[in-house]
Enzyme design. Structure first.
Site, PDB file in Angstrom:
ATOM      1  CG  ASP A  89      34.307  27.237   2.642  1.00  0.00           C
ATOM      2  OD1 ASP A  89      35.298  27.259   2.711  1.00  0.00           O
ATOM      3  OD2 ASP A  89      33.926  25.502   2.629  1.00  0.00           O
ATOM      4  CG  ASP A 271      33.676  23.144   9.265  1.00  0.00           C
ATOM      5  OD1 ASP A 271      32.280  22.422   7.975  1.00  0.00           O
ATOM      6  OD2 ASP A 271      34.580  23.353   9.020  1.00  0.00           O
ATOM      7  CB  CYS A 309      18.964  15.250  25.510  1.00  0.00           C
ATOM      8  SG  CYS A 309      19.571  16.596  24.599  1.00  0.00           S
ATOM      9  CB  CYS A 311      17.927  19.315  22.336  1.00  0.00           C
ATOM     10  SG  CYS A 311      16.711  17.350  21.754  1.00  0.00           S
ATOM     11  CB  CYS A 314      15.812  15.027  24.898  1.00  0.00           C
ATOM     12  SG  CYS A 314      16.611  14.267  23.195  1.00  0.00           S
ATOM     13  CG  HIS A 340      19.505  15.029  19.742  1.00  0.00           C
ATOM     14  ND1 HIS A 340      19.039  15.450  21.094  1.00  0.00           N
ATOM     15  CD2 HIS A 340      20.466  14.096  19.706  1.00  0.00           C
ATOM     16  CE1 HIS A 340      20.058  13.884  21.792  1.00  0.00           C
ATOM     17  NE2 HIS A 340      20.351  13.611  20.736  1.00  0.00           N
TER      18      HIS A 340
END
Length: 375
Positions: A89, A271, A309, A311, A314, A340
């Site tokens: 940015d 974002d 899931c 991730c 999980c 997650h």
């Protein structure tokens, strides 16, 4: 270089080739403001959860540790050990968010550092110089993000100044990319469309900046207080006037619903701090809505955050255990929730890309929104 692979309505499935790798779009950029994802998440973690792009902030890295220090390390990629694309940015949002600490003039903006109060001046040239020192893949043009609401005259004057600043950014980055000691001589530049909720100002500005043939185009000054309906209206009216053959980036947005609606309006890049910020407070996203793991009903819950899931949270831990960590203020709880949430966002973008390729995006969007609303 941006390649438009498939359109489904106005939704775009693209591929953006950069010196640091190829970005499959639509994409959600994981926000690491100070070259780190809040929540004790490393760049190795980001690769595990299939992050494509990391986003860092010019102003914050200029203040601490300093862009010249980062250049000494060979740029931001080497400093944070990340070999995939980075978008920085420009620092322009701080013109908006640090309103009590700044003064805007044609040359640029005078700041008081939010850390130690020291005076800082940043204009288009300074922003480009800092981002060149960082060596990011994509540099954002320096702009003013006007407040919402703003009177029409203020908005028009602000947009006109942002346009003049964009010309200066392009000229300066072209110069910096030719220097023998530049970190990334292939650094790209995205311009930023402004205009608040004045659609005629937005459209006029989109037409004007499109003539500069930049690497990409962003829509700024949204999600700053206007309603979701107003934001979607501005996207409906403005995106068609930005080049279809270039990536379109909606800055600072947003919720899963915001992203699903914006993709349907032709946006490629997103974002937002929501997945990390919410994760640090025990709020996790699922396909059935958002959950607050601090709730007592999860105290004896053996299930993972979301069934199926993959991730890191999980795969190994129960809702009950993560809730315990959060209640005990153990950093692992915060870390697992952040991982997650970022995995959820990254996976959703993969699903979005697949749905567009199959010509089924509208059905996917409605199904996804319906599932999340039924919690």
């Amino acid at each position: 270089m941006y390649q438009l692979i498939k359109k489904d309505g106005r939704a775009k499935r693209g591929r953006f080739t950069t010196v640091h790798g190829t970005i499959e779009t639509p994409v959600f950029m994981n926000v690491g403001t100070v070259a780190a994802i809040k929540g004790a998440v490393s760049t190795d973690d980001l690769k595990e959860i299939r992050t494509q792009v990391e986003l860092s902030n010019t102003y914050h890295l200029h203040v601490r540790p300093g862009d010249r220090l980062i250049k000494e390390f060979g740029g931001l990629h080497k400093f944070m050990n990340w070999d995939r694309p980075i978008l920085t940015d420009s620092g322009g949002f701080q013109v908006f968010s640090l309103a009590k600490l700044r003064k805007i003039k044609e040359e640029g903006v005078s700041f008081s550092s939010h850390i130690d109060g020291r005076k800082i001046f940043m204009g288009p040239e300074e922003s480009m110089q800092i981002q060149s020192n960082l060596g990011s893949t994509i540099a954002m043009a320096f702009d003013e993000c006007p407040p919402h609401p703003a009177e029409r005259k203020y908005m028009q004057d602000s947009v006109d100044r942002t346009t003049r600043w964009l010309h200066r950014c392009k000229k300066e980055l072209d110069r910096l990319n030719r220097l023998p000691d530049t970190v990334n001589p292939h650094q790209m530049l995205f311009g930023i469309n402004q205009g608040g909720t004045y659609e005629d100002i937005r459209i006029s500005h989109a037409k004007e900046i499109s003539r500069l043939d930049l690497d990409g185009y962003a829509l700024g000054g949204l999600a700053v207080g206007e309603s979701h309906a107003e934001m979607y209206r501005i996207l409906d009216e403005t995106v068609p006037y930005l080049p279809e053959a270039k990536p379109t980036y909606l800055m600072g947005v947003g919720t899963p619903a915001n992203i699903l609606e914006a993709v349907d309006r032709g946006v490629d890049f997103f974002d937002c701090v929501y997945p990390t910020r919410n994760g640090r407070h025990g709020h996790v996203y699922t396909n059935h809505g958002k959950m607050n793991l601090f709730n007592k009903k999860y105290e004896l819950d053996h299930r993972p955050i979301e069934e199926g899931c993959q991730c890191p949270a999980c795969r190994s831990f129960s809702r009950a255990y993560i809730r315990h960590l959060l209640k005990a203020k153990e950093m692992l709880g915060m870390r697992l929730c952040v991982l997650h949430n970022l995995y959820f966002y990254n996976t959703m973008m993969e699903e979005i890309r697949e749905a567009i390729e199959q010509g089924q995006y509208r059905e996917y969007k409605e199904r996804k929104l319906s599932g999340m609303e039924n919690k």
